[in-house]
Design a protein around this motif. Sequence first.
Motif, PDB file in Angstrom:
ATOM      1  N   ARG A  71       0.822  -1.205   0.000  1.00 51.17           N
ATOM      2  CA  ARG A  71       0.000   0.000   0.000  1.00 51.17           C
ATOM      3  C   ARG A  71       0.858   1.258   0.000  1.00 51.17           C
ATOM      4  O   ARG A  71       0.637   2.189  -0.797  1.00 51.17           O
ATOM      5  N   GLN A  72       1.861   1.300   0.878  1.00 52.24           N
ATOM      6  CA  GLN A  72       2.681   2.501   0.983  1.00 52.24           C
ATOM      7  C   GLN A  72       3.577   2.688  -0.235  1.00 52.24           C
ATOM      8  O   GLN A  72       3.845   3.826  -0.646  1.00 52.24           O
ATOM      9  N   LYS A  74       2.803   1.873  -3.298  1.00 55.82           N
ATOM     10  CA  LYS A  74       1.948   2.388  -4.365  1.00 55.82           C
ATOM     11  C   LYS A  74       1.702   3.881  -4.186  1.00 55.82           C
ATOM     12  O   LYS A  74       1.808   4.669  -5.139  1.00 55.82           O
ATOM     13  N   ASP A  75       1.386   4.311  -2.956  1.00 54.86           N
ATOM     14  CA  ASP A  75       1.148   5.729  -2.682  1.00 54.86           C
ATOM     15  C   ASP A  75       2.415   6.556  -2.901  1.00 54.86           C
ATOM     16  O   ASP A  75       2.356   7.663  -3.458  1.00 54.86           O
ATOM     17  N   PHE A  79       2.941   9.636  -5.585  1.00 60.58           N
ATOM     18  CA  PHE A  79       3.334  10.978  -5.154  1.00 60.58           C
ATOM     19  C   PHE A  79       4.636  11.408  -5.827  1.00 60.58           C
ATOM     20  O   PHE A  79       4.798  12.574  -6.205  1.00 60.58           O
ATOM     21  N   THR A  95      -4.048  17.990  -1.368  1.00 59.98           N
ATOM     22  CA  THR A  95      -3.630  16.666  -0.903  1.00 59.98           C
ATOM     23  C   THR A  95      -2.114  16.565  -0.837  1.00 59.98           C
ATOM     24  O   THR A  95      -1.543  16.057   0.131  1.00 59.98           O
ATOM     25  N   HIS A  99       1.122  16.088   2.455  1.00 55.66           N
ATOM     26  CA  HIS A  99       2.038  14.941   2.502  1.00 55.66           C
ATOM     27  C   HIS A  99       3.162  15.225   3.508  1.00 55.66           C
ATOM     28  O   HIS A  99       3.658  16.358   3.596  1.00 55.66           O
TER      29      HIS A  99
END
Length: 249
Positions: A71-72, A74-75, A79, A95, A99
């Motif tokens: 998950r991390q 991919k994020d 970014f 958004t 960060h």
Amino acid sequence: MIRQYILPSLSLAAPAAAEAATDGAALPADLSVWGMFAQADWVVKLVMLGLVVASIVTWTVLVAKHLELARQRKDAEAFRDRLAATRSLAQLDGTAQQHPIVQEAREELAQSDGSLADGEGLKERLVSRLNRYEAKVARKMTQGVTILGTIGATAPFVGLFGTVWGIMNSFIGIAEQQTTNLAVVAPGIAEALLATALGLVAAIPAVVIYNHFARAIAAHRAVVADSAAALLRIISRDLSRGTLDAGSV
């Protein structure tokens, strides 16, 4: 003469046959994994239980950490790509502004208010802060993974301890009963081998999974480093344009 030879032979064969029958009757009825565990000494049982728990922990960490990293990662990649396509801090949306890495840059700009004219000094401070952020992310990613290294390094020796203890019990049984028949030796040897096997079952996956996560964390850290470099380029552009101020981020 024939009778003199036959009778001694029968008398010697009878005890041997009786001992063999006794050995066969005294052998453990259940030599399955559970049966060997149930017949084991309490010390060997504790060793086996500890190794089973260690194996469960290994597979639990694999599932939980894999989901977290996937998950991390991919994020972080999304970014990084957004930062790479951004020309100025003013183009970052709400958004992106929230960060953590942008928050680090914002805090440094706020603390450097009044000294933004010193571009080189500002860049050095930003590099230092973002490097610390990258190290903090790496430390967070390794949480829960280091236990795999501990399991991989110690489980074989814990299993070896169970092996030594089981064999020691076998020799004690031989000394106490003054016999070397299989019924006395087999249970302790079986317990010893089972402890060794469980030690390997716990250690081998732990080492493989630990190495897998070490590579995955290194790759994730590289993505974070790319994001930090992209953010530094954006700030450097704004600094060169003269559009950078403490409220830019």
